[in-house]
Design a protein around this motif. Sequence first.
Motif, PDB file in Angstrom:
ATOM      1  N   VAL A 139       0.840  -1.189   0.000  1.00 13.61           N
ATOM      2  CA  VAL A 139       0.000   0.000   0.000  1.00 13.61           C
ATOM      3  C   VAL A 139       0.880   1.247   0.000  1.00 13.61           C
ATOM      4  CG1 VAL A 139      -0.154   0.169   2.532  1.00 13.61           C
ATOM      5  CG2 VAL A 139      -2.023   1.040   1.081  1.00 13.61           C
ATOM      6  N   GLN A 140       0.425   2.271  -0.682  1.00 14.49           N
ATOM      7  CA  GLN A 140       1.123   3.545  -0.751  1.00 14.49           C
ATOM      8  C   GLN A 140       0.182   4.650  -0.305  1.00 14.49           C
ATOM      9  OE1 GLN A 140       4.282   3.819  -1.504  1.00 14.49           O
ATOM     10  NE2 GLN A 140       4.757   1.905  -2.553  1.00 14.49           N
ATOM     11  N   CYS A 141       0.757   5.686   0.285  1.00 14.58           N
ATOM     12  CA  CYS A 141      -0.038   6.840   0.689  1.00 14.58           C
ATOM     13  C   CYS A 141      -0.139   7.824  -0.463  1.00 14.58           C
ATOM     14  CB  CYS A 141       0.589   7.505   1.912  1.00 14.58           C
ATOM     15  SG  CYS A 141       0.518   6.527   3.403  1.00 14.58           S
ATOM     16  N   SER A 142      -0.406   7.323  -1.632  1.00 13.98           N
ATOM     17  CA  SER A 142      -0.541   8.166  -2.812  1.00 13.98           C
ATOM     18  C   SER A 142      -1.889   7.890  -3.442  1.00 13.98           C
ATOM     19  CB  SER A 142       0.589   7.862  -3.806  1.00 13.98           C
ATOM     20  OG  SER A 142       0.581   6.492  -4.158  1.00 13.98           O
ATOM     21  N   GLY A 143      -2.206   8.666  -4.480  1.00 17.79           N
ATOM     22  CA  GLY A 143      -3.498   8.513  -5.104  1.00 17.79           C
ATOM     23  C   GLY A 143      -4.486   9.517  -4.553  1.00 17.79           C
ATOM     24  N   TYR A 144      -5.697   9.423  -5.080  1.00 20.55           N
ATOM     25  CA  TYR A 144      -6.724  10.395  -4.714  1.00 20.55           C
ATOM     26  C   TYR A 144      -7.500   9.951  -3.489  1.00 20.55           C
ATOM     27  CZ  TYR A 144     -10.875  13.301  -4.918  1.00 20.55           C
ATOM     28  OH  TYR A 144     -11.890  14.155  -4.596  1.00 20.55           O
ATOM     29  N   PHE A 145      -7.280  10.644  -2.380  1.00 19.02           N
ATOM     30  CA  PHE A 145      -8.040  10.419  -1.157  1.00 19.02           C
ATOM     31  C   PHE A 145      -9.207  11.398  -1.171  1.00 19.02           C
ATOM     32  CE2 PHE A 145      -5.644   7.442   1.486  1.00 19.02           C
ATOM     33  CZ  PHE A 145      -4.454   7.357   0.777  1.00 19.02           C
ATOM     34  N   GLY A 146     -10.392  10.890  -1.376  1.00 20.08           N
ATOM     35  CA  GLY A 146     -11.534  11.759  -1.596  1.00 20.08           C
ATOM     36  C   GLY A 146     -12.351  12.091  -0.360  1.00 20.08           C
ATOM     37  N   VAL A 147     -12.127  11.344   0.710  1.00 21.03           N
ATOM     38  CA  VAL A 147     -12.885  11.594   1.941  1.00 21.03           C
ATOM     39  C   VAL A 147     -11.893  11.934   3.044  1.00 21.03           C
ATOM     40  CG1 VAL A 147     -14.573  10.679   3.575  1.00 21.03           C
ATOM     41  CG2 VAL A 147     -14.611   9.925   1.188  1.00 21.03           C
ATOM     42  N   TRP A 148     -12.108  13.037   3.717  1.00 20.84           N
ATOM     43  CA  TRP A 148     -11.195  13.510   4.761  1.00 20.84           C
ATOM     44  C   TRP A 148     -11.972  13.820   6.036  1.00 20.84           C
ATOM     45  CZ3 TRP A 148      -5.843  14.225   4.312  1.00 20.84           C
ATOM     46  CH2 TRP A 148      -5.321  13.994   3.028  1.00 20.84           C
ATOM     47  N   GLY A 149     -11.282  13.604   7.162  1.00 23.53           N
ATOM     48  CA  GLY A 149     -11.837  14.027   8.434  1.00 23.53           C
ATOM     49  C   GLY A 149     -11.501  15.482   8.705  1.00 23.53           C
ATOM     50  N   GLN A 150     -11.949  15.962   9.837  1.00 24.97           N
ATOM     51  CA  GLN A 150     -11.756  17.373  10.179  1.00 24.97           C
ATOM     52  C   GLN A 150     -10.417  17.624  10.858  1.00 24.97           C
ATOM     53  OE1 GLN A 150     -13.343  15.259  12.080  1.00 24.97           O
ATOM     54  NE2 GLN A 150     -12.508  15.674  14.119  1.00 24.97           N
ATOM     55  N   GLY A 151      -9.756  16.548  11.287  1.00 28.65           N
ATOM     56  CA  GLY A 151      -8.446  16.683  11.907  1.00 28.65           C
ATOM     57  C   GLY A 151      -8.498  16.707  13.422  1.00 28.65           C
ATOM     58  N   THR A 152      -7.406  16.257  14.030  1.00 28.16           N
ATOM     59  CA  THR A 152      -7.263  16.328  15.487  1.00 28.16           C
ATOM     60  C   THR A 152      -5.849  16.806  15.786  1.00 28.16           C
ATOM     61  OG1 THR A 152      -7.522  15.086  17.565  1.00 28.16           O
ATOM     62  CG2 THR A 152      -6.566  13.889  15.711  1.00 28.16           C
ATOM     63  N   LEU A 153      -5.730  17.735  16.733  1.00 33.67           N
ATOM     64  CA  LEU A 153      -4.447  18.369  17.020  1.00 33.67           C
ATOM     65  C   LEU A 153      -3.642  17.534  18.007  1.00 33.67           C
ATOM     66  CD1 LEU A 153      -2.509  20.792  16.813  1.00 33.67           C
ATOM     67  CD2 LEU A 153      -3.829  21.865  18.667  1.00 33.67           C
ATOM     68  N   VAL A 154      -2.402  17.283  17.648  1.00 39.66           N
ATOM     69  CA  VAL A 154      -1.451  16.619  18.533  1.00 39.66           C
ATOM     70  C   VAL A 154      -0.334  17.611  18.836  1.00 39.66           C
ATOM     71  CG1 VAL A 154       0.264  14.786  18.727  1.00 39.66           C
ATOM     72  CG2 VAL A 154      -1.963  14.314  17.675  1.00 39.66           C
ATOM     73  N   THR A 155      -0.124  17.872  20.110  1.00 42.88           N
ATOM     74  CA  THR A 155       0.925  18.786  20.540  1.00 42.88           C
ATOM     75  C   THR A 155       1.875  18.042  21.459  1.00 42.88           C
ATOM     76  OG1 THR A 155      -0.600  20.663  20.422  1.00 42.88           O
ATOM     77  CG2 THR A 155       1.451  20.979  21.650  1.00 42.88           C
ATOM     78  N   VAL A 156       3.140  18.011  21.073  1.00 45.25           N
ATOM     79  CA  VAL A 156       4.149  17.333  21.872  1.00 45.25           C
ATOM     80  C   VAL A 156       5.065  18.413  22.453  1.00 45.25           C
ATOM     81  CG1 VAL A 156       5.937  15.567  21.931  1.00 45.25           C
ATOM     82  CG2 VAL A 156       4.031  15.375  20.305  1.00 45.25           C
ATOM     83  N   SER A 157       4.966  18.595  23.749  1.00 47.08           N
ATOM     84  CA  SER A 157       5.701  19.683  24.379  1.00 47.08           C
ATOM     85  C   SER A 157       5.849  19.407  25.870  1.00 47.08           C
ATOM     86  CB  SER A 157       4.974  21.009  24.167  1.00 47.08           C
ATOM     87  OG  SER A 157       5.614  22.053  24.874  1.00 47.08           O
ATOM     88  N   SER A 158       6.964  19.870  26.425  1.00 47.10           N
ATOM     89  CA  SER A 158       7.162  19.741  27.860  1.00 47.10           C
ATOM     90  C   SER A 158       6.689  21.004  28.580  1.00 47.10           C
ATOM     91  CB  SER A 158       8.638  19.475  28.158  1.00 47.10           C
ATOM     92  OG  SER A 158       9.460  20.474  27.570  1.00 47.10           O
TER      93      SER A 158
END
Length: 128
Positions: free
Chosen positions: A109-128
């Motif tokens: 599998v490759q992360c290429s090609g047409y991805f037609g459905v997307w989520g709204q996103g979730t924020l990940v913050t890595v910080s001390s």
Amino acid sequence: QLQLVESGGGLVQPGGSLRLSCAASGFTLTYYTIGWFRQAPGKEREGVSCISSSGGSTNYADSVKGRFTISRDNAKYTVYLQMNSLKPEDTAVYYCAAREAIYSDYKLVQCSGYFGVWGQGTLVTVSS
């Protein structure tokens, strides 16, 4: 209506772990390759990991290999991204996306090609 909803983001210290979830509705997840992508402030979106429709093939960006694990539970219409040993540079909005599976995904599998459905996103913050 095809829909993907991400969850599980948050603030975590360097070295910590998070598990992101991507819940699908409105379509049969079994027929779709799912990818996780991320976009950091001021940077272009990049592919993080992808998984074939059966879960038998996975792909990871070099920057996350050995630290992130993608998996899916088609019966629960959910794809997961387990993120361990998180680094500040992993800070980004993480999106899951779906595209129709193609034959070659089953072998590599490759992360290429047409991805037609997307989520709204979730924020990940890595910080001390």
